[in-house]
Each structure stands twice: as structure tokens, then as C-alpha cells.
Design a protein around this motif. Structure first.
Motif, PDB file in Angstrom:
ATOM      1  N   ALA A  44       4.627 -11.881 -12.782  1.00  0.00           N
ATOM      2  CA  ALA A  44       5.629 -12.372 -11.846  1.00  0.00           C
ATOM      3  C   ALA A  44       5.384 -13.838 -11.513  1.00  0.00           C
ATOM      4  CB  ALA A  44       5.595 -11.532 -10.568  1.00  0.00           C
ATOM      5  N   ALA A  45       6.412 -14.509 -10.995  1.00  0.00           N
ATOM      6  CA  ALA A  45       6.301 -15.921 -10.659  1.00  0.00           C
ATOM      7  C   ALA A  45       6.334 -16.113  -9.146  1.00  0.00           C
ATOM      8  CB  ALA A  45       7.408 -16.695 -11.344  1.00  0.00           C
ATOM      9  N   LEU A  46       7.123 -17.088  -8.679  1.00  0.00           N
ATOM     10  CA  LEU A  46       7.103 -17.493  -7.286  1.00  0.00           C
ATOM     11  C   LEU A  46       8.206 -16.815  -6.483  1.00  0.00           C
ATOM     12  CD1 LEU A  46       6.571 -21.256  -8.140  1.00  0.00           C
ATOM     13  CD2 LEU A  46       4.831 -19.497  -7.786  1.00  0.00           C
ATOM     14  N   ALA A  47       8.540 -17.343  -5.289  1.00  0.00           N
ATOM     15  CA  ALA A  47       9.551 -16.723  -4.447  1.00  0.00           C
ATOM     16  C   ALA A  47      10.946 -16.971  -5.013  1.00  0.00           C
ATOM     17  CB  ALA A  47       9.454 -17.286  -3.034  1.00  0.00           C
ATOM     18  N   ALA A  48      11.854 -16.005  -4.836  1.00  0.00           N
ATOM     19  CA  ALA A  48      13.178 -16.050  -5.452  1.00  0.00           C
ATOM     20  C   ALA A  48      14.020 -17.206  -4.929  1.00  0.00           C
ATOM     21  CB  ALA A  48      13.896 -14.730  -5.217  1.00  0.00           C
ATOM     22  N   THR A  49      14.808 -17.782  -5.826  1.00  0.00           N
ATOM     23  CA  THR A  49      15.780 -18.808  -5.479  1.00  0.00           C
ATOM     24  C   THR A  49      17.169 -18.192  -5.484  1.00  0.00           C
ATOM     25  OG1 THR A  49      14.471 -20.613  -6.408  1.00  0.00           O
ATOM     26  CG2 THR A  49      16.841 -20.971  -6.266  1.00  0.00           C
ATOM     27  N   SER A  50      17.963 -18.471  -4.468  1.00  0.00           N
ATOM     28  CA  SER A  50      19.329 -17.956  -4.399  1.00  0.00           C
ATOM     29  C   SER A  50      20.292 -18.977  -4.978  1.00  0.00           C
ATOM     30  CB  SER A  50      19.716 -17.652  -2.945  1.00  0.00           C
ATOM     31  OG  SER A  50      18.889 -16.632  -2.414  1.00  0.00           O
ATOM     32  N   GLY A  51      21.355 -18.489  -5.584  1.00  0.00           N
ATOM     33  CA  GLY A  51      22.335 -19.391  -6.157  1.00  0.00           C
ATOM     34  C   GLY A  51      23.568 -18.635  -6.592  1.00  0.00           C
ATOM     35  N   GLN A  52      24.235 -19.175  -7.600  1.00  0.00           N
ATOM     36  CA  GLN A  52      25.427 -18.543  -8.137  1.00  0.00           C
ATOM     37  C   GLN A  52      25.393 -18.628  -9.655  1.00  0.00           C
ATOM     38  OE1 GLN A  52      28.768 -20.780  -6.662  1.00  0.00           O
ATOM     39  NE2 GLN A  52      28.324 -22.585  -7.917  1.00  0.00           N
ATOM     40  N   ALA A  53      26.175 -17.756 -10.303  1.00  0.00           N
ATOM     41  CA  ALA A  53      26.217 -17.746 -11.756  1.00  0.00           C
ATOM     42  C   ALA A  53      27.650 -17.688 -12.245  1.00  0.00           C
ATOM     43  CB  ALA A  53      25.420 -16.564 -12.310  1.00  0.00           C
ATOM     44  N   GLY A  89      13.035 -22.959 -23.518  1.00  0.00           N
ATOM     45  CA  GLY A  89      12.144 -21.919 -24.004  1.00  0.00           C
ATOM     46  C   GLY A  89      11.545 -21.041 -22.943  1.00  0.00           C
ATOM     47  N   GLY A  90      11.729 -21.383 -21.662  1.00  0.00           N
ATOM     48  CA  GLY A  90      11.246 -20.533 -20.583  1.00  0.00           C
ATOM     49  C   GLY A  90      12.218 -19.383 -20.321  1.00  0.00           C
ATOM     50  N   TYR A  91      11.790 -18.420 -19.543  1.00  0.00           N
ATOM     51  CA  TYR A  91      12.608 -17.254 -19.216  1.00  0.00           C
ATOM     52  C   TYR A  91      12.799 -17.130 -17.707  1.00  0.00           C
ATOM     53  CZ  TYR A  91      12.137 -15.477 -23.991  1.00  0.00           C
ATOM     54  OH  TYR A  91      12.207 -15.324 -25.350  1.00  0.00           O
ATOM     55  N   LEU A  92      13.981 -16.669 -17.313  1.00  0.00           N
ATOM     56  CA  LEU A  92      14.288 -16.371 -15.921  1.00  0.00           C
ATOM     57  C   LEU A  92      14.683 -14.914 -15.786  1.00  0.00           C
ATOM     58  CD1 LEU A  92      16.615 -19.386 -14.935  1.00  0.00           C
ATOM     59  CD2 LEU A  92      14.114 -19.264 -14.800  1.00  0.00           C
ATOM     60  N   ASP A  93      14.282 -14.289 -14.695  1.00  0.00           N
ATOM     61  CA  ASP A  93      14.843 -13.004 -14.294  1.00  0.00           C
ATOM     62  C   ASP A  93      15.938 -13.297 -13.280  1.00  0.00           C
ATOM     63  OD1 ASP A  93      13.345 -11.323 -15.885  1.00  0.00           O
ATOM     64  OD2 ASP A  93      11.821 -10.926 -14.357  1.00  0.00           O
ATOM     65  N   GLN A 141      11.494 -17.673 -12.320  1.00  0.00           N
ATOM     66  CA  GLN A 141      10.907 -17.923 -13.629  1.00  0.00           C
ATOM     67  C   GLN A 141       9.877 -16.854 -13.944  1.00  0.00           C
ATOM     68  OE1 GLN A 141       9.125 -21.753 -14.133  1.00  0.00           O
ATOM     69  NE2 GLN A 141       8.478 -21.363 -16.234  1.00  0.00           N
ATOM     70  N   VAL A 142       9.854 -16.398 -15.187  1.00  0.00           N
ATOM     71  CA  VAL A 142       8.883 -15.410 -15.645  1.00  0.00           C
ATOM     72  C   VAL A 142       7.694 -16.150 -16.254  1.00  0.00           C
ATOM     73  CG1 VAL A 142       8.491 -13.415 -17.122  1.00  0.00           C
ATOM     74  CG2 VAL A 142      10.762 -13.807 -16.134  1.00  0.00           C
ATOM     75  N   VAL A 143       6.509 -15.734 -15.884  1.00  0.00           N
ATOM     76  CA  VAL A 143       5.284 -16.340 -16.401  1.00  0.00           C
ATOM     77  C   VAL A 143       4.712 -15.449 -17.499  1.00  0.00           C
ATOM     78  CG1 VAL A 143       2.949 -17.108 -15.837  1.00  0.00           C
ATOM     79  CG2 VAL A 143       4.817 -17.434 -14.188  1.00  0.00           C
ATOM     80  N   SER A 253       6.771 -25.313 -13.372  1.00  0.00           N
ATOM     81  CA  SER A 253       7.535 -26.036 -12.365  1.00  0.00           C
ATOM     82  C   SER A 253       8.993 -26.156 -12.737  1.00  0.00           C
ATOM     83  CB  SER A 253       6.938 -27.438 -12.183  1.00  0.00           C
ATOM     84  OG  SER A 253       6.909 -28.131 -13.414  1.00  0.00           O
ATOM     85  N   VAL A 254       9.458 -25.311 -13.666  1.00  0.00           N
ATOM     86  CA  VAL A 254      10.854 -25.383 -14.078  1.00  0.00           C
ATOM     87  C   VAL A 254      11.753 -24.934 -12.937  1.00  0.00           C
ATOM     88  CG1 VAL A 254      12.576 -24.540 -15.702  1.00  0.00           C
ATOM     89  CG2 VAL A 254      10.240 -24.963 -16.462  1.00  0.00           C
TER      90      VAL A 254
END
Length: 294
Positions: A44-53, A89-93, A141-143, A253-254
Motif C-alpha cells: 500500500a502507499a500513502l493517504a487517499a487523494t480525492s478527485g474526479q475521473a 509506468g507507475g500504477y494507481l488504485d 499510488q501502488v508501491v 512522489s508521483v
């Protein structure tokens, strides 16, 4: 010799947002880029960021210069989060009204503000109703995610002994640094915003030994990289123990984010080249060094 150094991502596909609820179509020049996701464990990574898609007609290629895939689960980021190609190349959940999907960063969305994700239609459909066009999400971000295969390298068209450009895939975490062996030392390559790493004065005729360091400080050495433009290669690789990436924090830091990611399985590969196990490659070497853990 023709100058190929500027033929970056601008020739890629144009993006179209479909915001069905408002009946609006927004078209803008953009490029796509992806890294295919594999099943498996991740930290797991850091605290969740809220947004829109929103979503667009992605094919897995784009500004990050990755290859097309049949069922792209990918995302394009705005300039602030794309960071000149550093996010490639990074991944997000990404969590939406209907669930969570894991996506690979493959593209830049110049018109997207921070917190605005432009997903492939396939990814959007897994977490929301396509007819809505735009949905609220949280993402992280997924680590050290699992990847679909060994680290690959592609030499860009136009490369020669006098100008070298390399693109890496299946690194899991974004690449922080790339170097090519030069004599008894290493020559640093320069990152481009279209996800190739450049040696402006070249590195000779090859074959090359290339060292890749990701944002978690993990290093993989790729042996026997041929000067074969346009060919995706799976060279022999050696994984090194976790180190601190030069000039960077070991932490990614992405995106400052994190919804819960999948727990790490005891047998899941964690080094960049751990997926090499069970595969054959020219000039392959044994994978050595300690696996990095979160």
C-alpha cells in the motif's frame, strides 16, 4: 544524420472526453501511455487523494510511448501529476462508485487539473457508469505492484552509435534513473517527457549493459541490450538490493495518495526483475540480491 530527438509523443492519438450527463464533448490534443497490470500482490502507499475521473478512447499507448494493448486499464494525468514523464509506468488504485480498479500511468492530459484522472473507457466502466461521463473518485499510488512479465527495453527508431534512446517497461514503480555502462563506470541517461532515456552523444555500437533504478531505490541491471531500433527486448537481468535512488527519496512522489492496496503475498515477486523467474532470455543471469519490502 536526421535529428530524431524531437519526435516525441505529439503524433499520438487525440483525446476525447465523453461527459454524457452534460451532453458535452471536449476534444484536445494529447498523447497516451501505459503499463499493463498483472494480478498479484502489492504494498500500500500513502493517504487517499480525492478527485474526479473522465474517460477517453485509450489503447495503452500514448505520451509515455508504451505499446498498444487489447484491454487497456490505463490513466492519463494532468501536467502537475505527470511531472514531465516521471509518473510513467507507475500504477494507481482508483476507487469509484462501483468499486476499485488498478490502472497504469501511460499518458499526459494537458487540460486536466490536479486530481482529474482521464481513464481508459475500460477502466472507467469497472468503477462507474459510462453514461455518467464523469464521476467522483479517490486514488492512490501502488508501491511495488506485480507486473505482467520481465523488465523490457526498447531502442527508439533513429538510434545509432551516435545517439541512443531507451524505453523501459514492466518496472512496476516509475523509473527514477537509467544509466549505461561506459568503460569502468556508468553514464547517466536523460529523461524525456515521452518516457525515453537519452544519451545525446550515443554509447557506441552495443550490446549495452544498462542499469535502471526505480523510485523505491530498487536496481535492475539489463545485460546484452542490442542496438536494434523498434524491437522490444527482454535482456538478461540481475536485480540488486534496495538502495536509495540518486538524488531522490526512496518514497514515490508521483501522487500523494492511497486507498487500500492488495496485501503482499508471501510468494509474490517484489524486485523489478523478479518476474524473470521461469522465463528464458539471451545472456540471462541469475537474479540475486535481497527483495525490497515496503
Amino acid at each position: 544524420m536526421a535529428d530524431h530527438r524531437a519526435d516525441g509523443p505529439w503524433w499520438r492519438t487525440r483525446r476525447v472526453w465523453v461527459v454524457a450527463g452534460a451532453g458535452v464533448l471536449v476534444a484536445a490534443a494529447a498523447s497516451v501511455a501505459l503499463v499493463a497490470q498483472a494480478s498479484g500482490a502489492a504494498c500500500a502507499a500513502l493517504a487517499a487523494t480525492s478527485g474526479q475521473a473522465t474517460y477517453y478512447a485509450a489503447d495503452g499507448s500514448g505520451n509515455c510511448s508504451f505499446d498498444q494493448v487489447a484491454e487497456p486499464l490505463v490513466v492519463a494525468l494532468g501536467n502537475a501529476e505527470y511531472r514531465g514523464g516521471a509518473a510513467c509506468g507507475g500504477y494507481l488504485d482508483v476507487k469509484g462508485p462501483k468499486g476499485t480498479v488498478r490502472v497504469k500511468v501511460v499518458d499526459r492530459c494537458p487540460e486536466c487539473a490536479a486530481g482529474h484522472l482521464d481513464l481508459s473507457r475500460q477502466a472507467f466502466a469497472k468503477i462507474g457508469n459510462v453514461s455518467d461521463g464523469i464521476i467522483a473518485v479517490s486514488y492512490s499510488q501502488v508501491v511495488n505492484p506485480a507486473v505482467p512479465g520481465p523488465v523490457t527495453v526498447r531502442v527508439k527508431e533513429g538510434a545509432s552509435r551516435y545517439w541512443l534512446a531507451l524505453r523501459f517497461d514492466n518496472t512496476g514503480n516509475p523509473v527514477a534513473q537509467a544509466e549505461v555502462r561506459s568503460g569502468d563506470g556508468w553514464k547517466a541517461l536523460a529523461r524525456t517527457d515521452y518516457n525515453y532515456w537519452i544519451a545525446e552523444s550515443g554509447a557506441g555500437n552495443g550490446p549495452f549493459t544498462v542499469r535502471v533504478t526505480d523510485t523505491q531505490g530498487r536496481q535492475t541491471t539489463l545485460n546484452g541490450v542490442a542496438l536494434s531500433p523498434g524491437v522490444v527486448q527482454r535482456p538478461g537481468a540481475t536485480a540488486s538490493p534496495r538502495t536509495s535512488a540518486p538524488g531522490r527519496s526512496p518514497s514515490p512522489s508521483v501522487i500523494a495518495s492511497a486507498s487500500p492496496a492488495a496485501p503482499t503475498s508471501a510468494g509474490a515477486p517484489e524486485s523489478m526483475s523478479a518476474a524473470l523467474a521461469g522465463t528464458s532470455a539471451p545472456e540471462s543471469t541469475s537474479v540475486s540480491g535481497a527483495s525490497a519490502r515496503c
